[in-house]
Design an enzyme around this catalytic site. Sequence first.
Site, short mmCIF file in Angstrom:
data_model
loop_
_atom_site.label_atom_id
_atom_site.label_comp_id
_atom_site.label_asym_id
_atom_site.label_seq_id
_atom_site.Cartn_x
_atom_site.Cartn_y
_atom_site.Cartn_z
N ASN A 185 2.89 -6.12 -13.04
CA ASN A 185 2.92 -4.74 -12.23
C ASN A 185 4.35 -5.15 -11.34
OD1 ASN A 185 2.96 -2.64 -10.80
ND2 ASN A 185 0.76 -2.73 -10.12
N ARG A 204 2.38 -2.96 -16.51
CA ARG A 204 2.56 -1.36 -15.72
C ARG A 204 4.04 -1.15 -16.23
NH1 ARG A 204 1.85 0.52 -9.65
NH2 ARG A 204 1.63 2.49 -10.16
N HIS A 219 0.60 7.21 -11.47
CA HIS A 219 -0.68 6.47 -10.76
C HIS A 219 -1.79 6.76 -11.94
CE1 HIS A 219 0.62 6.76 -6.44
NE2 HIS A 219 0.67 5.40 -6.70
N ASN A 246 0.86 2.96 -0.55
CA ASN A 246 2.38 2.89 -0.22
C ASN A 246 2.81 4.01 -0.80
OD1 ASN A 246 4.27 1.92 1.56
ND2 ASN A 246 3.98 -0.06 0.63
N ARG A 262 8.77 7.87 1.08
CA ARG A 262 9.02 9.08 0.19
C ARG A 262 8.59 10.24 0.63
NH1 ARG A 262 6.48 6.83 -5.43
NH2 ARG A 262 6.34 4.72 -4.35
N GLU A 269 -5.72 -1.45 -11.07
CA GLU A 269 -4.75 -1.29 -12.07
C GLU A 269 -4.80 -2.64 -13.00
OE1 GLU A 269 -2.47 -0.06 -8.79
OE2 GLU A 269 -1.91 1.79 -9.63
P1 ADP Z 1 1.01 -0.07 -2.85
O1 ADP Z 1 1.30 1.45 -3.23
O2 ADP Z 1 2.46 -0.67 -2.43
O3 ADP Z 1 0.06 -0.69 -3.86
P2 ADP Z 1 -1.22 -0.49 -0.99
O4 ADP Z 1 -2.06 0.26 -1.95
O5 ADP Z 1 -1.55 -1.87 -1.14
O6 ADP Z 1 0.32 -0.09 -1.51
O7 ADP Z 1 -1.26 0.18 0.11
C1 ADP Z 1 -0.68 -0.07 1.31
C2 ADP Z 1 -0.87 0.91 2.63
O8 ADP Z 1 -2.18 0.72 2.84
C3 ADP Z 1 -0.05 0.48 3.48
O9 ADP Z 1 0.25 1.56 4.61
C4 ADP Z 1 -1.11 -0.11 4.72
O10 ADP Z 1 -0.87 -0.01 5.99
C5 ADP Z 1 -2.47 0.46 4.25
N1 ADP Z 1 -3.49 -0.27 4.72
C6 ADP Z 1 -4.14 -1.43 4.13
N2 ADP Z 1 -5.15 -1.81 5.04
C7 ADP Z 1 -5.22 -0.86 5.76
C8 ADP Z 1 -6.22 -0.76 7.15
N3 ADP Z 1 -7.48 -1.56 7.21
N4 ADP Z 1 -6.07 0.51 7.62
C9 ADP Z 1 -5.25 1.50 7.43
N5 ADP Z 1 -4.17 1.20 6.67
C10 ADP Z 1 -4.25 0.01 5.80
#
Ligand code: ADP
Length: 394
Positions: free
Chosen positions: A9, A88, A176, A206, A236, A375
Amino acid sequence: MSGAILTLNAGSSSLKVALYAECGERQLARGHADRIGPDGTLTLTDADGAALPVGAGPVATHRDALDRVLETLARARPEDRIAAIGHRVVHGGIAHEAPVPVTEGLLDVLDRLSQFAPLHQPHNLAGIRAAEAAFPGTPQVACFDTAFHRTHPFVNDTFALPRRFYDRGVRRYGFHGLSYEYITGELARTDPALARGRVIIAHLGNGASMCGIRGGRSVASTMGFSALDGLPMGTRCGQLDPGVVLYLMTEEGMDAAAISDLLYTQSGLLGLSGGLSNDMRTLEASAAPEAREAIDYFTFRIRRELGAMAAALGGVDAMVFCGGIGENSAPIREAVCAPLEWMGVVLDNAANRAHARVISTAGAPVQVMVVPTNEELVIARATRALTGGEAAQT
Ligand code: ADP
């Protein structure tokens, strides 16, 4: 020697790799390269979550990351034979409603779609090329983020532009999709009655988007033509009046590259927090008013889209939170849900703080849930199904 399925991915600056047993659904290892470039980092863990030694060395490119993961796996799991590789791929265009085997002809088609997803698609295709080079002749499968949304009705597939643009592919694709497919499958497994109803899924990571699902099929999504639309994200902008883009061109003299950089990499939580961070954990820990405002905008836009999704679906039976923020941040879920009692959303605060699977009160009209997404497993299942392994399980 046992067969294994490798999933890749590739994001713009990240690479997630997972290894699954060819039979069953057991994950054998997972790797994550982040901030690929001069400051790139790489972690790899085994089936028990224990770190595997990836050694020192650059993570300057996606290829570096993949090579180091494969070298480490070859040392740690010499008994594995890679039987198939699943990828992906962000954009499958209008033709692909399901995963397909990779062929040269497919790569040409997907390459032409790079114009619709310039910051993602080239990395996905580079991942396929790198895997081809590392495992010549091994079957590969492309799994599309857009495929799940091909069931959108016309009104949610089009923009009100002259029709020739629709015919050229200027449509609301939605992304997504692999995450939404996983969550929909999980709901069908655990709550079949709910899965047949009206469900809104918020994938908050993210990248962030929401999807309205009726009877297990995508009816509406917040992401549209590109992965920019809808909710604000780490960097974004989310929904933006197209007049702002015209202003940036005509009054600020910005060209397409500068605008693209602004909207994809400098906006969202990062831009709104005054450059503080794109990371929700950092913003939640910050006392800066700009951090609070960025979070407030994020949760406000989620609520706005929830209202719109509810209207598109003709009501809501369940809401699901997933993604890094959705799965881990009780304060964000509370900020989204607390003002929504009028639409039947009643949060159980203790359950929310405990990250329980169901976080709404018993008997509330809308069941609110937290379901970790996966995913990689969706990719592994599709890869196995298309390359002659066990039938896909949902
Ligand atoms: P991606 O879209 O890159 O796969 P993720 O699904 O891993 O990203 O999400 C990343 C986001 O999740 C970041 O903004 C991170 O700060 C947030 N995040 C992860 N753990 C926590 C937490 N315990 N509390 C708040 N936000 C969190």
